[in-house]
Design an enzyme around this catalytic site. Structure first.
Site, mmCIF file in Angstrom:
data_model
loop_
_atom_site.group_PDB
_atom_site.id
_atom_site.type_symbol
_atom_site.label_atom_id
_atom_site.label_comp_id
_atom_site.label_asym_id
_atom_site.label_seq_id
_atom_site.Cartn_x
_atom_site.Cartn_y
_atom_site.Cartn_z
ATOM 1 C CB SER A 97 -0.961 -0.046 1.205
ATOM 2 O OG SER A 97 -2.023 0.860 1.041
ATOM 3 C CG HIS A 230 -5.830 -2.627 0.737
ATOM 4 N ND1 HIS A 230 -5.240 -2.257 -0.453
ATOM 5 C CD2 HIS A 230 -5.183 -1.928 1.713
ATOM 6 C CE1 HIS A 230 -4.291 -1.370 -0.219
ATOM 7 N NE2 HIS A 230 -4.226 -1.160 1.079
#
Length: 253
Positions: A97, A230
């Protein structure tokens, strides 16, 4: 030659796994709101064969008394300085990320200084220049928490405590400010391979979107997808670790 003591006493680098005689060293960069400790289970799953280091950004855990970084450049400056004692080792970089952006920019800095990484592994983040402008860091506390709920990966029960919220939310806001105000500057592609990892149902970086990282390297590129969103890493630590380990060791043996 840098001393062993210099390597293990840095607050900015946590050394989770040590393999005597290992040629490979993997440096892990945390996500927004994350800390070096996030990678401890990942380090365990990687097993033997490489040193595993995790970058500790300012303002959290053992660096809690230090000012938070609010730009990617500050995070990169801090990380590059912290990695200087390891400059005599071939380093591979892994970032998830926000950490993917920081790792990429660190790779560019190392390359410009004449010591490119062995490889860059990016996870859960679109390629530079692909990211839409964000406004999460401008939201109130409830808005920040709504984004955390959307992405998952954080035990929200921890944030029911006012004390925990007071510690966590400023860190999260600063990290989002850093990554949402980041603007990619054009430059030559990296001379090292790039491996992109993605969760199949990640709402912010799909496997197809992760393929755009191919344009940031003049060497090899591949993309691997795992079931999950995610934070697919937490769902498949062994499989992700195996893929990363095989990729890094193949380039360092």
């Amino acid at each position: 030659m840098v001393s062993h003591a210099a390597r293990v006493t840095s607050k900015a680098i946590q050394r989770f796994s040590t393999s005597p005689g290992a040629e490979a060293a993997l440096v892990c960069f945390p996500h927004a709101g994350g800390a070096a400790s996030y990678y401890r289970p990942f380090s365990t799953a990687l097993g033997t064969g490489m040193d595993v280091l995790a970058v500790q950004y300012p303002g959290r855990q053992n660096r809690r008394s230090e000012p938070l970084a609010r730009t990617v450049d500050q995070l990169v400056d801090d990380s590059v300085e912290a990695l200087e004692p390891w400059a005599d080792r071939p380093l591979s970089l892994f970032g998830h990320s926000m950490g993917a952006v920081v790792a990429y920019e660190v790779a560019r800095r190392l390359t410009a200084a004449g010591g490119p990484p062995v490889t860059l592994v990016v996870s859960g983040r679109r390629a530079p220049a692909d990211e839409p402008r964000g406004e999460v860091h401008l939201r109130d506390d409830d808005g920040l928490l709504a984004e955390i709920r959307r992405l998952g990966g954080t035990d929200l029960r921890l944030l029911e405590s006012p004390d925990m919220r007071e510690l966590f939310l400023p860190v999260l806001r600063a990290d989002y400010q850093a990554v949402e105000t980041y603007r990619h500057t054009q430059g030559p592609p990296l001379p090292c391979p790039v491996l992109a990892l993605a969760g199949e149902t990640d709402p912010v970086a799909s496997p197809a979107e992760m393929r755009h990282w191919a344009g940031r390297t003049s060497a090899g590129f591949d993309v691997l997808a795992f079931s999950g969103g995610h934070f697919y890493l937490a769902e498949h630590p062994a499989a992700v670790a195996s893929a990363v380990r095989d990729h890094v060791l193949a380039l360092t043996r």
